[in-house]
Enzyme design. Sequence first.
Site, short mmCIF file in Angstrom:
data_model
loop_
_atom_site.label_atom_id
_atom_site.label_comp_id
_atom_site.label_asym_id
_atom_site.label_seq_id
_atom_site.Cartn_x
_atom_site.Cartn_y
_atom_site.Cartn_z
N GLY A 1 -75.36 47.18 -3.65
CA GLY A 1 -75.02 45.77 -3.51
C GLY A 1 -75.92 44.88 -4.35
N ASP B 1 -71.02 56.36 4.84
CA ASP B 1 -71.04 55.17 5.68
C ASP B 1 -72.23 55.30 6.64
OD1 ASP B 1 -70.30 53.35 7.96
OD2 ASP B 1 -68.49 53.11 6.73
N TYR C 1 -71.71 36.74 12.32
CA TYR C 1 -72.57 37.40 11.33
C TYR C 1 -74.04 37.21 11.71
CZ TYR C 1 -75.52 37.76 7.19
OH TYR C 1 -76.56 38.05 6.34
N THR D 1 -80.60 32.85 8.70
CA THR D 1 -79.56 32.45 9.65
C THR D 1 -80.03 32.66 11.10
OG1 THR D 1 -77.19 32.57 10.06
CG2 THR D 1 -78.28 34.64 9.73
N LYS E 1 -77.18 39.95 12.83
CA LYS E 1 -78.53 40.04 12.23
C LYS E 1 -79.60 39.92 13.31
CE LYS E 1 -77.63 41.21 8.61
NZ LYS E 1 -78.20 42.19 7.69
N LEU F 1 -72.98 29.35 -2.85
CA LEU F 1 -72.98 28.31 -3.86
C LEU F 1 -73.11 28.84 -5.30
CD1 LEU F 1 -73.02 25.35 -4.66
CD2 LEU F 1 -75.48 25.32 -4.21
N SER G 1 -82.19 37.55 7.99
CA SER G 1 -81.73 36.35 7.28
C SER G 1 -82.29 35.10 7.94
CB SER G 1 -80.20 36.32 7.33
OG SER G 1 -79.72 35.06 6.94
P1 NAD Z 1 -73.69 43.05 -0.78
O1 NAD Z 1 -72.36 42.91 -0.11
O2 NAD Z 1 -73.78 42.80 -2.23
O3 NAD Z 1 -74.31 44.47 -0.48
C1 NAD Z 1 -74.14 45.16 0.73
C2 NAD Z 1 -73.97 46.63 0.38
O4 NAD Z 1 -73.86 47.39 1.61
C3 NAD Z 1 -72.71 46.90 -0.42
O5 NAD Z 1 -73.02 47.76 -1.50
C4 NAD Z 1 -71.78 47.58 0.58
O6 NAD Z 1 -70.86 48.44 -0.04
C5 NAD Z 1 -72.78 48.29 1.47
N1 NAD Z 1 -72.27 48.56 2.84
C6 NAD Z 1 -71.72 47.69 3.71
N2 NAD Z 1 -71.40 48.31 4.86
C7 NAD Z 1 -71.75 49.62 4.69
C8 NAD Z 1 -71.67 50.76 5.53
N3 NAD Z 1 -71.12 50.70 6.76
N4 NAD Z 1 -72.14 51.94 5.07
C9 NAD Z 1 -72.68 52.03 3.82
N5 NAD Z 1 -72.78 50.98 2.99
C10 NAD Z 1 -72.32 49.78 3.42
O7 NAD Z 1 -74.68 42.07 0.02
P2 NAD Z 1 -76.17 41.62 -0.34
O8 NAD Z 1 -76.13 40.18 -0.68
O9 NAD Z 1 -76.78 42.59 -1.28
O10 NAD Z 1 -76.83 41.74 1.10
C11 NAD Z 1 -77.64 42.83 1.47
C12 NAD Z 1 -78.24 42.56 2.84
O11 NAD Z 1 -78.98 41.34 2.81
C13 NAD Z 1 -77.23 42.40 3.97
O12 NAD Z 1 -77.75 43.05 5.10
C14 NAD Z 1 -77.16 40.91 4.20
O13 NAD Z 1 -76.82 40.61 5.54
C15 NAD Z 1 -78.60 40.51 3.90
N6 NAD Z 1 -78.74 39.11 3.50
C16 NAD Z 1 -78.11 38.67 2.38
C17 NAD Z 1 -78.25 37.34 1.99
C18 NAD Z 1 -77.55 36.82 0.74
O14 NAD Z 1 -77.48 35.60 0.57
N7 NAD Z 1 -77.06 37.65 -0.15
C19 NAD Z 1 -79.03 36.47 2.75
C20 NAD Z 1 -79.67 36.96 3.89
C21 NAD Z 1 -79.52 38.29 4.26
C1 UD1 Z 2 -74.77 31.06 3.95
C2 UD1 Z 2 -74.50 31.39 5.38
C3 UD1 Z 2 -75.69 32.16 5.95
C4 UD1 Z 2 -75.94 33.40 5.11
C5 UD1 Z 2 -76.11 33.00 3.66
C6 UD1 Z 2 -76.20 34.21 2.77
C7 UD1 Z 2 -72.99 29.66 6.24
C8 UD1 Z 2 -72.87 28.47 7.14
N1 UD1 Z 2 -74.23 30.18 6.14
O1 UD1 Z 2 -75.94 30.26 3.88
O2 UD1 Z 2 -75.45 32.50 7.29
O3 UD1 Z 2 -77.11 34.05 5.56
O4 UD1 Z 2 -74.99 32.23 3.21
O5 UD1 Z 2 -75.01 34.92 2.71
O6 UD1 Z 2 -72.03 30.11 5.65
N2 UD1 Z 2 -72.23 24.60 -0.90
C9 UD1 Z 2 -71.45 23.67 -1.56
N3 UD1 Z 2 -70.29 24.10 -2.11
C10 UD1 Z 2 -69.86 25.40 -2.05
C11 UD1 Z 2 -70.66 26.35 -1.37
C12 UD1 Z 2 -71.85 25.91 -0.80
O7 UD1 Z 2 -71.80 22.50 -1.63
O8 UD1 Z 2 -68.77 25.70 -2.56
C13 UD1 Z 2 -73.51 24.16 -0.31
C14 UD1 Z 2 -73.64 24.39 1.18
O9 UD1 Z 2 -73.14 23.31 1.90
C15 UD1 Z 2 -75.17 24.55 1.31
C16 UD1 Z 2 -75.58 25.19 -0.02
O10 UD1 Z 2 -74.53 24.92 -0.93
O11 UD1 Z 2 -75.78 23.29 1.40
C17 UD1 Z 2 -75.79 26.70 0.05
O12 UD1 Z 2 -74.62 27.31 0.59
P1 UD1 Z 2 -74.45 28.90 0.63
O13 UD1 Z 2 -74.76 29.48 -0.69
O14 UD1 Z 2 -73.10 29.19 1.21
O15 UD1 Z 2 -75.60 29.37 1.61
P2 UD1 Z 2 -75.94 28.92 3.11
O16 UD1 Z 2 -74.89 28.05 3.68
O17 UD1 Z 2 -77.33 28.38 3.11
#
Ligand code: NAD
Ligand code: UD1
Length: 343
Positions: free
Chosen positions: A12, A60, A150, A128, A154, A201, A126
């Site tokens: 990912g 998985d 979601y 979150t 977490k 975003l 997160s």
């Molecule tokens: P992503 O979707 O790019 O990566 C997730 C990966 O996990 C993917 O490769 C997917 O195929 C794999 N996956 C999902 N379910 C699976 C399963 N049951 N078995 C095996 N593989 C599985 O997401 P990401 O942005 O890289 O996020 C990674 C982690 O970070 C997640 O746990 C997410 O909740 C956490 N996180 C992400 C963000 C963000 O903004 N990207 C913010 C806070 C926390």
């Molecule tokens: C979101 C999730 C959060 C998750 C995180 C990472 C929600 C409410 N929260 O965080 O739980 O951990 O993503 O996956 O969905 N924005 C715009 N226009 C857009 C998209 C976003 O203005 O089209 C703004 C949002 O209002 C926010 C900022 O951009 O102020 C960031 O948004 P986003 O990237 O979705 O992240 P979070 O909302 O912080």
Amino acid sequence: MSQTILLTGGAGFIGSHCALALLEAGHRVVILDNFATSDRSVVAAIRALAQADVPLVEADIRDRCAVAEALRAHGVDAVVHLAALKAVAESVERPLAYYDNNVGGMVSLLAAMDEVGVRQLIYSSSATVYGEPEQLPLREDHPLRATNPYGQTKLVGEQLLADLAAADERWRVVSLRYFNPVGAHPSGLIGENPKDRPNNLMPLLVRAARGRRDGDNEACLSVFGTDYPTPDGSGARDYLHVMDLAAGHCAALSALRADRPPVQAFNLGTGRGTSVLELIATFERVTGHHVPYRLAERRPGDVAELVADPAAARDALGWVARRGVEAMCRDSWQFATRGEAAS
Ligand code: NAD
Ligand code: UD1
């Protein structure tokens, strides 16, 4: 000390950058992924960039036997657990799928680890888990609460780890509470490439900037909210370069030690907030590309501002975020336009 790390979700967005950071730090990495939201080509890119034979287990996390077999076969020392589904709106529509994958999957993974005797884990949590902030910047002792399924998965994950460590003192766990990861590897070869329509975003901003190139005239960014109590009225977040985030996982590995507390949680953020309008302006300046946008209503569930206090990670892990918003915009754009001639 060099270790063998099983990286769940290693194909990912965050996992692929963690794989490279861990390999560069001298660790051996085994990727376990079911490619639910990622592509097999990412593993090839990781191998090419690292010039290493990175084993892939296509499985998985809910398949306990397959996970236990992978832990045994590769002599794994610790697990970095990223595999999860992460789309908030989808989690509201399909809570069972989210609890099954994120909570059920984690129970199964931990059971496999316990069976094999691998009891060191770094967990992708997160920001979150803080819900609506009572105080900014957010410290790790802020009350925890979820505002959507979601976020609840977490939070349950963190609670599960605390219960496990309380029951068996051999466990060592670190939860990393990510703020808003953006950016991409400076090579431009790996980055955020969601299979479905993006919700966050930065990918939407990049899509809007690409609009005319792709003939996608509808790709206008909506700025959700103009009346938040922030200097320009748009929402502010603590954006964090994914390369810094990946480095945080290497630092956290060093905290999985017998002389450290069994359960630790750290914010990974920069401590600086950037508004949506500021991010757009920085992106336009750094890339030279216009971002078409319209001002829109607040998105339900959004808060005005989320900013980390990253002091605990600095003090306990020696980790600080080094890259600024300019690098985040430049690297996101470079990844989005990889393989294209500059224009
Ligand atoms: P992503 O979707 O790019 O990566 C997730 C990966 O996990 C993917 O490769 C997917 O195929 C794999 N996956 C999902 N379910 C699976 C399963 N049951 N078995 C095996 N593989 C599985 O997401 P990401 O942005 O890289 O996020 C990674 C982690 O970070 C997640 O746990 C997410 O909740 C956490 N996180 C992400 C963000 C963000 O903004 N990207 C913010 C806070 C926390
Ligand atoms: C979101 C999730 C959060 C998750 C995180 C990472 C929600 C409410 N929260 O965080 O739980 O951990 O993503 O996956 O969905 N924005 C715009 N226009 C857009 C998209 C976003 O203005 O089209 C703004 C949002 O209002 C926010 C900022 O951009 O102020 C960031 O948004 P986003 O990237 O979705 O992240 P979070 O909302 O912080």
